[in-house]
Design a protein around this motif. Structure first.
Motif, PDB file in Angstrom:
ATOM      1  N   PRO A   1     -14.972  15.161   3.814  1.00 45.91           N
ATOM      2  CA  PRO A   1     -15.502  14.176   4.763  1.00 45.91           C
ATOM      3  C   PRO A   1     -14.729  12.870   4.792  1.00 45.91           C
ATOM      4  O   PRO A   1     -14.972  12.035   5.669  1.00 45.91           O
ATOM      5  N   THR A   2     -13.809  12.663   3.840  1.00 44.58           N
ATOM      6  CA  THR A   2     -13.043  11.410   3.821  1.00 44.58           C
ATOM      7  C   THR A   2     -11.607  11.607   4.308  1.00 44.58           C
ATOM      8  O   THR A   2     -10.765  10.716   4.141  1.00 44.58           O
ATOM      9  N   ALA A   3     -11.330  12.744   4.908  1.00 39.00           N
ATOM     10  CA  ALA A   3      -9.957  13.046   5.315  1.00 39.00           C
ATOM     11  C   ALA A   3      -9.402  12.020   6.294  1.00 39.00           C
ATOM     12  O   ALA A   3      -8.182  11.821   6.374  1.00 39.00           O
ATOM     13  N   ASP A   4     -10.292  11.328   7.012  1.00 36.66           N
ATOM     14  CA  ASP A   4      -9.838  10.345   7.991  1.00 36.66           C
ATOM     15  C   ASP A   4      -9.219   9.105   7.339  1.00 36.66           C
ATOM     16  O   ASP A   4      -8.590   8.297   8.030  1.00 36.66           O
ATOM     17  N   LEU A   5      -9.382   8.947   6.021  1.00 38.47           N
ATOM     18  CA  LEU A   5      -8.866   7.775   5.326  1.00 38.47           C
ATOM     19  C   LEU A   5      -7.394   7.924   4.906  1.00 38.47           C
ATOM     20  O   LEU A   5      -6.807   6.978   4.379  1.00 38.47           O
ATOM     21  N   TYR A   6      -6.823   9.098   5.164  1.00 38.27           N
ATOM     22  CA  TYR A   6      -5.441   9.364   4.747  1.00 38.27           C
ATOM     23  C   TYR A   6      -4.568   9.534   5.977  1.00 38.27           C
ATOM     24  O   TYR A   6      -5.027  10.011   7.010  1.00 38.27           O
ATOM     25  N   PRO A   7      -3.297   9.165   5.888  1.00 30.86           N
ATOM     26  CA  PRO A   7      -2.628   8.543   4.735  1.00 30.86           C
ATOM     27  C   PRO A   7      -3.060   7.093   4.545  1.00 30.86           C
ATOM     28  O   PRO A   7      -3.269   6.366   5.525  1.00 30.86           O
ATOM     29  N   ALA A   8      -3.201   6.689   3.299  1.00 29.47           N
ATOM     30  CA  ALA A   8      -3.565   5.320   2.968  1.00 29.47           C
ATOM     31  C   ALA A   8      -2.332   4.415   3.056  1.00 29.47           C
ATOM     32  O   ALA A   8      -1.197   4.880   2.999  1.00 29.47           O
ATOM     33  N   LYS A   9      -2.579   3.122   3.166  1.00 34.22           N
ATOM     34  CA  LYS A   9      -1.482   2.156   3.255  1.00 34.22           C
ATOM     35  C   LYS A   9      -0.693   2.154   1.949  1.00 34.22           C
ATOM     36  O   LYS A   9      -1.257   2.089   0.869  1.00 34.22           O
ATOM     37  N   HIS A  10       0.631   2.212   2.059  1.00 38.71           N
ATOM     38  CA  HIS A  10       1.491   2.259   0.877  1.00 38.71           C
ATOM     39  C   HIS A  10       1.608   0.887   0.226  1.00 38.71           C
ATOM     40  O   HIS A  10       1.772  -0.125   0.902  1.00 38.71           O
ATOM     41  N   ASN A  11       1.505   0.858  -1.095  1.00 32.30           N
ATOM     42  CA  ASN A  11       1.697  -0.364  -1.863  1.00 32.30           C
ATOM     43  C   ASN A  11       3.148  -0.395  -2.342  1.00 32.30           C
ATOM     44  O   ASN A  11       3.543   0.396  -3.203  1.00 32.30           O
ATOM     45  N   ASP A  12       3.924  -1.318  -1.809  1.00 33.57           N
ATOM     46  CA  ASP A  12       5.358  -1.366  -2.106  1.00 33.57           C
ATOM     47  C   ASP A  12       5.672  -1.892  -3.502  1.00 33.57           C
ATOM     48  O   ASP A  12       6.833  -1.835  -3.933  1.00 33.57           O
ATOM     49  N   LYS A  13       4.686  -2.416  -4.185  1.00 33.59           N
ATOM     50  CA  LYS A  13       4.950  -3.043  -5.488  1.00 33.59           C
ATOM     51  C   LYS A  13       5.461  -2.032  -6.511  1.00 33.59           C
ATOM     52  O   LYS A  13       6.276  -2.364  -7.375  1.00 33.59           O
ATOM     53  N   TYR A  14       4.978  -0.804  -6.422  1.00 35.88           N
ATOM     54  CA  TYR A  14       5.273   0.184  -7.469  1.00 35.88           C
ATOM     55  C   TYR A  14       6.387   1.114  -6.995  1.00 35.88           C
ATOM     56  O   TYR A  14       6.153   2.214  -6.503  1.00 35.88           O
ATOM     57  N   ALA A  15       7.616   0.625  -7.140  1.00 35.56           N
ATOM     58  CA  ALA A  15       8.789   1.347  -6.649  1.00 35.56           C
ATOM     59  C   ALA A  15       9.243   2.380  -7.672  1.00 35.56           C
ATOM     60  O   ALA A  15       8.968   2.273  -8.868  1.00 35.56           O
ATOM     61  N   LEU A  16       9.974   3.373  -7.203  1.00 34.92           N
ATOM     62  CA  LEU A  16      10.490   4.448  -8.050  1.00 34.92           C
ATOM     63  C   LEU A  16      12.001   4.343  -8.201  1.00 34.92           C
ATOM     64  O   LEU A  16      12.681   3.789  -7.347  1.00 34.92           O
ATOM     65  N   ASP A  17      12.490   4.946  -9.288  1.00 34.98           N
ATOM     66  CA  ASP A  17      13.933   5.019  -9.502  1.00 34.98           C
ATOM     67  C   ASP A  17      14.452   6.426  -9.224  1.00 34.98           C
ATOM     68  O   ASP A  17      15.564   6.763  -9.606  1.00 34.98           O
ATOM     69  N   ARG A  18      13.648   7.231  -8.537  1.00 34.61           N
ATOM     70  CA  ARG A  18      14.020   8.617  -8.250  1.00 34.61           C
ATOM     71  C   ARG A  18      13.213   9.101  -7.051  1.00 34.61           C
ATOM     72  O   ARG A  18      12.192   8.492  -6.690  1.00 34.61           O
ATOM     73  N   PRO A  19      13.632  10.180  -6.404  1.00 34.88           N
ATOM     74  CA  PRO A  19      12.867  10.706  -5.270  1.00 34.88           C
ATOM     75  C   PRO A  19      11.507  11.238  -5.723  1.00 34.88           C
ATOM     76  O   PRO A  19      11.315  11.643  -6.875  1.00 34.88           O
ATOM     77  N   ILE A  20      10.557  11.238  -4.805  1.00 28.65           N
ATOM     78  CA  ILE A  20       9.251  11.850  -5.069  1.00 28.65           C
ATOM     79  C   ILE A  20       9.430  13.358  -5.203  1.00 28.65           C
ATOM     80  O   ILE A  20      10.171  13.988  -4.452  1.00 28.65           O
ATOM     81  N   THR A  21       8.772  13.937  -6.174  1.00 29.78           N
ATOM     82  CA  THR A  21       8.824  15.385  -6.375  1.00 29.78           C
ATOM     83  C   THR A  21       8.230  16.093  -5.166  1.00 29.78           C
ATOM     84  O   THR A  21       7.181  15.688  -4.639  1.00 29.78           O
ATOM     85  N   ASP A  22       8.883  17.140  -4.713  1.00 28.12           N
ATOM     86  CA  ASP A  22       8.403  17.906  -3.566  1.00 28.12           C
ATOM     87  C   ASP A  22       6.966  18.379  -3.801  1.00 28.12           C
ATOM     88  O   ASP A  22       6.623  18.851  -4.880  1.00 28.12           O
TER      89      ASP A  22
END
Length: 322
Positions: free
Chosen positions: A56-77
């Motif tokens: 019932p909460t599917a309408d809330l996604y995708p959520a707004k991205h928080n840029d503060k928490y950056a990665l040093d590698r690609p997101i895992t598939d």
């Protein structure tokens, strides 16, 4: 990494159900299907309906991205991440995705009790809609020496603490996973101390990194990844990230998690990442980035020391690293 290391308390492969029986669509005598069929067609349909209810909460996604928490590698598939999961409630291999679909996640009640102003229960959808969801990308490091990077959606654990209104005497949060042997065959294995328990100090729970995930990859979280509510703590080894949470208890005494109960010499309460402290059976100096085969040097606190190192000052006598 891909090698499964058997512990002394795990059953040998020769006693495990053959894979072709577990994953054969015609073999319904597993998990919820077996129980429901024995109870009759109506019960079987009821289990299927519950397990397949839309979120019932599917309408809330995708959520707004928080840029503060950056990665040093690609997101895992996502295909890799959603098909390489530990979920001992279902089985002790990484292949739990199909079995986990039997888990009904609606209705889902979350109990908040212990040392709080007023204990209460809240439905997962009401809880989610009380919070402002955001997306964060975190690295995660498994004690088995492999790593992933994941895009979670959810809310800071500190928001749940605020909702709970704990008393000043509360020092820890004890978390508990669902315990329904009718749908999760692993829960019928009596040598495990079910239900699954994990704990955090109040300082850990309220740290800005500590996150309760309700989604991943821009949609509600998959069942095998811990739906509908799981913990994400990126500076700890992965076994500290409890899945499918049904209870948060604010307590004065330090909780003992399942892995600590089973193998205290290998899996402790804190379980922070440290490349210089080996597991009793292997090195933690490097990690394999899952899906790529790349090996990287392991970082202290998994690279999140700027956020969390202060939590552990003055705890030199504690076993913080494994």
């Amino acid at each position: 990494m891909n090698v499964i290391r058997r512990r002394g308390w795990e059953i040998p492969d020769r006693l495990a159900t053959p894979e072709h029986l577990v994953f054969n669509r015609r073999s319904l005598l597993t998990g919820a299907g077996a129980v429901a069929l024995m109870a009759g067609p109506a019960a079987a349909q009821r289990v299927t309906d519950l397990a397949n209810m839309p979120d019932p909460t599917a309408d809330l996604y995708p959520a707004k991205h928080n840029d503060k928490y950056a990665l040093d590698r690609p997101i895992t598939d996502e295909k890799i991440n959603s098909n390489y999961n530990n979920f001992y409630e279902f089985n002790s291999t990484k292949n739990v995705a199909m079995q986990a679909q039997a888990l009904p996640i609606r209705p889902w009640m979350v109990k908040i009790d212990g040392l709080v102003e007023k204990p209460f229960e809240i439905g997962i959808d009401d809880l989610i809609r009380k919070m402002t969801l955001e997306e964060r990308t975190y690295r995660h490091r498994c004690v088995e020496a492999w790593s992933m990077a994941i895009a979670w959606s959810g809310f800071p654990f500190a928001k749940l603490v605020e909702l709970a209104k704990p008393l000043g005497s509360a020092k820890y949060v004890r978390m508990e996973t669902f315990n329904n042997p009718k749908v999760a065959p692993g829960l019928r294995q009596s040598w495990y101390p079910w239900p699954y328990i994990e704990g955090l100090t109040m300082a850990e729970a309220t740290n800005e990194l500590t996150f309760l995930a309700t989604g991943a990859y821009g949609h509600p979280i998959a069942k095998q990844m811990g739906a509908p509510l799981r913990l994400a703590v990126p500076w700890k080894y992965g076994f500290k990230s409890i899945k499918s949470i049904v209870r948060f208890s604010f307590v004065e005494e330090r909780p003992k998690g399942m892995w600590e109960k089973l193998q205290p010499a290998e899996y402790g309460f804190w379980a922070n990442v440290n490349p210089k402290v080996p597991h009793p059976r292997w090195s933690q100096a490097t990690e394999e980035v899952i899906g790529t085969g790349e090996r990287r040097p392991t970082q202290l606190f998994n690279g999140y020391g700027d956020y969390v190192a202060d939590i552990y000052k003055g705890l030199d006598n504690e076993r913080l690293w494994a």
